[in-house]
Design a protein around this motif. Structure first.
Motif, PDB file in Angstrom:
ATOM      1  N   GLU A  32       1.222  -1.334   0.097  1.00 54.26           N
ATOM      2  CA  GLU A  32       0.201   0.475  -0.327  1.00 54.26           C
ATOM      3  C   GLU A  32       0.763   1.540  -0.314  1.00 54.26           C
ATOM      4  OE1 GLU A  32      -3.333   0.498   0.410  1.00 54.26           O
ATOM      5  OE2 GLU A  32      -3.882  -1.743   0.076  1.00 54.26           O
ATOM      6  N   ARG A  33       0.080   2.260  -0.375  1.00 54.56           N
ATOM      7  CA  ARG A  33       1.540   3.761  -0.765  1.00 54.56           C
ATOM      8  C   ARG A  33       0.984   4.025   0.961  1.00 54.56           C
ATOM      9  NH1 ARG A  33       2.745   5.156  -6.138  1.00 54.56           N
ATOM     10  NH2 ARG A  33       4.450   6.210  -4.482  1.00 54.56           N
TER      11      ARG A  33
ATOM     12  N   LYS B   9       2.483   6.646   4.589  1.00 56.62           N
ATOM     13  CA  LYS B   9       3.360   6.513   5.563  1.00 56.62           C
ATOM     14  C   LYS B   9       4.071   5.509   6.198  1.00 56.62           C
ATOM     15  CE  LYS B   9       4.914   9.759   8.569  1.00 56.62           C
ATOM     16  NZ  LYS B   9       4.158  10.944   9.683  1.00 56.62           N
ATOM     17  N   TYR B  10       4.961   4.873   6.583  1.00 56.09           N
ATOM     18  CA  TYR B  10       4.505   3.351   7.324  1.00 56.09           C
ATOM     19  C   TYR B  10       5.383   3.531   8.448  1.00 56.09           C
ATOM     20  CZ  TYR B  10       3.511   0.231   3.539  1.00 56.09           C
ATOM     21  OH  TYR B  10       2.930  -0.632   2.759  1.00 56.09           O
ATOM     22  N   TYR B  11       4.684   2.956   9.382  1.00 54.92           N
ATOM     23  CA  TYR B  11       4.912   3.214  10.803  1.00 54.92           C
ATOM     24  C   TYR B  11       5.608   1.856  11.224  1.00 54.92           C
ATOM     25  CZ  TYR B  11       2.708   7.944  11.434  1.00 54.92           C
ATOM     26  OH  TYR B  11       2.908   8.811  11.333  1.00 54.92           O
ATOM     27  N   ARG B  12       5.101   1.152  10.128  1.00 56.17           N
ATOM     28  CA  ARG B  12       5.501  -0.316  10.781  1.00 56.17           C
ATOM     29  C   ARG B  12       5.309  -1.663   9.830  1.00 56.17           C
ATOM     30  NH1 ARG B  12       5.598  -4.159  15.336  1.00 56.17           N
ATOM     31  NH2 ARG B  12       5.888  -1.949  16.652  1.00 56.17           N
ATOM     32  N   GLN B  13       5.998  -2.202   9.430  1.00 49.26           N
ATOM     33  CA  GLN B  13       5.563  -3.078   8.398  1.00 49.26           C
ATOM     34  C   GLN B  13       6.178  -4.141   8.508  1.00 49.26           C
ATOM     35  OE1 GLN B  13       7.064  -1.223   4.361  1.00 49.26           O
ATOM     36  NE2 GLN B  13       6.466  -3.084   2.764  1.00 49.26           N
ATOM     37  N   GLU B  14       5.300  -5.053   7.662  1.00 50.55           N
ATOM     38  CA  GLU B  14       5.649  -6.646   8.935  1.00 50.55           C
ATOM     39  C   GLU B  14       5.488  -7.564   7.829  1.00 50.55           C
ATOM     40  OE1 GLU B  14       5.253  -5.705  13.489  1.00 50.55           O
ATOM     41  OE2 GLU B  14       4.098  -7.758  12.675  1.00 50.55           O
ATOM     42  N   ARG B  15       4.049  -6.994   6.805  1.00 47.02           N
ATOM     43  CA  ARG B  15       3.402  -8.070   5.969  1.00 47.02           C
ATOM     44  C   ARG B  15       4.605  -7.877   4.799  1.00 47.02           C
ATOM     45  NH1 ARG B  15      -0.456  -5.133   4.408  1.00 47.02           N
ATOM     46  NH2 ARG B  15      -1.767  -7.183   3.669  1.00 47.02           N
TER      47      ARG B  15
END
Lengths: 137, 122
Positions: free
Chosen positions: A79-80, A82-88
């Motif tokens: 997804e576009r 602002k990422y705070y957390r990315q685990e997928r």
């Protein structure tokens, strides 16, 4: 694609593996383990190949059946925002499942439910177990 | 007796922390959780004060006569909790489950929307 010909290429130390399990990479291509995870089951009639691929519609998954293998291909898009957390995990994935024995190629079906892909491969008549009756003379 | 059976059943499934993305977009925050195998009926979302709890159960029952030759995944009990910031409008949190991914939309409170401050020339 990067070709690394250094003598240490491909060598993974236990430390590397520990880091990989604690902080796995988000890019599928950088992961040490194969994606997606696959379960293979069997009964008298069919072979079952099940995959956990959440977030993918069946139309986005490319299934190819060759003589001896089933290839599951697709891309998990990020997804576009602002990422705070990315685990997928994201990225292009491909998994090859070897199919030994005869399969009726025309009757293969695939369904997707709740992120679980199930491919049912009916066994061909030749590969089904057959009882041989012994005649007494 | 029935309780102990149910407990044993629950303990059989491993507890899993679902992989989660938290993204900020123009219209608020989005949380995506990978929960493959969880149907709508087995998903529970609780909001208590500032704590948002998500739990779900994925169970893969094997049909009679079928055996697994190769196993890389199994069912599990997914559980994850989040602390919701005060800038989120808790009344308008929306959840949707599609293809095994739970999407939570947490819109910002109206007054927390960024706005330009007009400068009055004196």
């Amino acid at each position: 694609m990067v070709i690394d010909l250094s003598p240490f290429y491909g060598a993974t130390t236990p430390f590397d593996r520990l880091f990989e399990t604690l902080w796995p990479s988000m890019a599928i291509s950088q992961r040490g383990t194969a994606y997606p995870p696959v379960n293979i089951g069997e009964d008298d009639e069919n072979l079952y190949v099940r995959c956990e691929i959440p977030g993918m519609a069946i139309a986005d998954i490319d299934l190819t059946l060759t003589d001896s293998s089933l290839v599951i291909k697709g891309e998990r898009k990020a997804e576009r925002g602002k990422y705070y957390r990315q685990e997928r995990p994201t990225g292009v994935f491909q998994r090859v499942v070897n199919i030994s024995g005869g399969v009726s190629r025309d009757k293969v079906t695939a369904t997707m439910r709740d992120g679980l892909l199930e491919v049912v491969l009916p066994k061909s008549d030749e590969s089904k177990p057959k009882k041989i009756s012994i005649m007494t003379v | 007796m029935a309780d102990s059976v149910a407990k044993a059943e629950e303990r059989r499934l491993p507890r899993v922390k679902p992989a989660t993305d938290i993204i900020e977009k123009e219209d608020g925050f989005y949380i995506y959780l990978d929960m493959p195998g969880v149907s709508k009926e087995h998903l529970v979302i609780d909001l208590n004060e500032d704590e948002l709890k998500v739990s779900g159960k994925a169970e893969y029952a094997l049909a009679e006569g079928q055996k697994l030759g190769h196993v890389e995944f199994g069912g599990g009990e997914y559980f994850r909790s989040f602390t919701v910031s005060h800038i989120v409008d808790k009344e308008r949190i929306k959840a949707s489950l599609r293809d095994g991914v739970l999407e939570l939309h947490l819109p910002r409170q109206e007054k927390a929307q960024p706005r330009k401050i007009e400068i009055q020339a004196g």
